[in-house]
Motif scaffolding. Structure first.
Motif, mmCIF file in Angstrom:
data_model
loop_
_atom_site.group_PDB
_atom_site.id
_atom_site.type_symbol
_atom_site.label_atom_id
_atom_site.label_comp_id
_atom_site.label_asym_id
_atom_site.label_seq_id
_atom_site.Cartn_x
_atom_site.Cartn_y
_atom_site.Cartn_z
ATOM 1 N N PHE A 48 0.830 -1.202 0.000
ATOM 2 C CA PHE A 48 0.000 0.000 0.000
ATOM 3 C C PHE A 48 0.868 1.258 0.000
ATOM 4 O O PHE A 48 2.004 1.241 0.482
ATOM 5 C CB PHE A 48 -0.900 0.029 1.246
ATOM 6 N N TYR A 84 0.325 5.571 0.910
ATOM 7 C CA TYR A 84 -0.565 6.510 1.598
ATOM 8 C C TYR A 84 -0.094 7.934 1.305
ATOM 9 O O TYR A 84 1.099 8.198 1.193
ATOM 10 C CB TYR A 84 -0.538 6.273 3.111
ATOM 11 N N ILE A 118 -5.559 6.268 0.635
ATOM 12 C CA ILE A 118 -4.992 4.924 0.691
ATOM 13 C C ILE A 118 -5.078 4.295 -0.694
ATOM 14 O O ILE A 118 -6.135 4.311 -1.334
ATOM 15 C CB ILE A 118 -5.754 4.047 1.705
ATOM 16 N N GLY A 125 -3.837 0.763 -3.104
ATOM 17 C CA GLY A 125 -3.200 -0.532 -3.250
ATOM 18 C C GLY A 125 -2.174 -0.485 -4.365
ATOM 19 O O GLY A 125 -2.353 0.241 -5.353
ATOM 20 N N GLY A 132 -5.217 -2.665 4.238
ATOM 21 C CA GLY A 132 -4.555 -1.366 4.248
ATOM 22 C C GLY A 132 -5.366 -0.275 4.916
ATOM 23 O O GLY A 132 -4.889 0.863 5.041
#
Length: 378
Positions: free
Chosen positions: A285, A287, A298, A300, A353
């Protein structure tokens, strides 16, 4: 990146055993803050103690940890140091038992208003980005943790399209690549990530070939985070609230754009600027923080391509999340809300996540950076 991730260099058995950590907090000083603060963090429960003053300093807005965990370095985000037009950088010795910091020495930063710094993986060289005049510098680090004067200073040149913020260079971030061969600087004023070859023996920086990579005009690249596998990198663009994914060639020091995505939900139309970007230690992940929407975006990461998929947003329960950082075990994220004077602790769901808030915001004046340092006991 190093500000939050430097503590990850500690041995995994410490984190696995639930060893408590010191958390050092860089701030903007004034009526409410006096310098660098320290808290203690329990990785078993996510408990963060109320911060206490570790050392007085003027605008120690960004911090970097030495790989030995014995020293911390801070910028002095100022324009006058020692009677000259310059910012400063400071070296501190860490009292591991009590968390206090002892000033070792200070040096000029090689420019004005330094806003970011990083220590290379060997602990021999400190890199500094000076936002005010758009320069970068490299300072040798002695064995006792003290700093020598800048051995290299490079003045960026140019401008970009925004008449308010991009009439000249503004170096906003600097770090090394995972192999410790190249240095990367995000220059918000130029809409470029500039790339340098790093010579540790002389603490010198030389423009790479290619010397830079550009983002969209007016984007304002602010911070960069490398993927743990060393094949990808992610740049957060402050002025247009976007995140750009790059493929990375570690042999050439070359970044190639893969994708750019918004950090905001489609339903949000208010003012916003981005601040921090971090890749989770698992590499699954990435951020990014939104100031205005006041959230952590967030995403992936596709393991093969490095491209991003939005997984949502988590409110930081405060105003203006300037920075955030992961605990060394990757199970917790601490978000610093600069304009509400708080830090919020979130648990990280390893599978999805997602961020789960824990407890209530912890008060600390104008928090803008944090680093984790291992300790023996509370």
């Amino acid at each position: 990146m190093l500000c939050a991730l430097a503590g990850l260099a500690a041995s995994s058995n410490l984190a696995a055993a639930g060893t408590p950590w010191l958390v050092y907090l860089g701030t903007y000083t004034g009526t409410k803050s006096q310098g660098i603060y320290v808290s203690r963090f329990d990785p078993q429960t996510g408990w963060l103690t109320t911060p206490e003053l570790a050392v007085e300093a003027k605008n120690p807005s960004f911090l970097a940890l030495h790989p030995s965990h014995r020293f911390i370095y801070s910028v002095g985000e100022i324009e006058d140091f020692g009677g000259n037009r310059s910012g400063s950088v400071s070296a501190y010795r860490i009292d591991n038992a009590f968390g206090k910091l002892t000033l070792l020495n200070q040096q000029p930063s090689g420019g004005t208003s330094p806003c970011h710094l990083a220590v290379d993986a060997t602990g021999k060289c400190l890199l500094v980005a000076n936002y005010g005049n758009g320069s970068i510098a490299a300072l040798p680090i002695r064995a006792d943790g003290t700093l020598e004067q800048p051995s290299t200073t490079i003045q960026h040149q140019g401008s970009s399209m925004d008449p308010q913020r991009q009439t000249g260079p503004h170096a906003h971030f600097i770090t090394t690549d995972p192999a410790n061969r190249f240095a990367f600087c995000c220059d918000l004023g130029l809409d470029k990530v500039l790339i340098y070859r790093l010579d540790l023996n002389r603490a010198s920086l030389v423009p790479n070939d290619p010397p830079s990579v550009s983002v969209k005009s007016g984007a304002g690249p602010r911070h960069l985070a490398f993927h743990p596998n060393g094949r990808f990198a992610y740049v957060v663009n402050e002025m247009v609230s976007s995140l750009t994914a790059f493929a990375y060639d570690p042999n050439r020091g070359k970044l190639s754009e893969l994708q750019t995505v918004s950090t905001l939900p489609q339903t949000f139309h208010g003012p916003n600027s981005c601040a921090e970007v971090q890749v989770h230690p698992s590499g699954k992940f990435v951020y990014a923080s939104n100031r205005g929407h006041d959230s952590i975006a967030i995403f992936g990461i596709h393991s093969r391509t490095g491209k991003l998929t939005s997984l949502g947003h988590e409110p930081t329960q405060g105003k203006t999340p300037r920075h955030f950082g992961f605990a060394p075990d990757g199970k917790w994220l601490l978000a610093e809300n600069q304009d509400s004077d708080t830090i919020m602790v979130f648990r990280v769901d390893a599978g999805s996540g997602k961020l789960i808030p824990t407890g209530k915001p912890i008060p600390v004046a104008s928090p803008v950076c944090l680093v984790f340092v291992p300790t023996v006991s509370f």
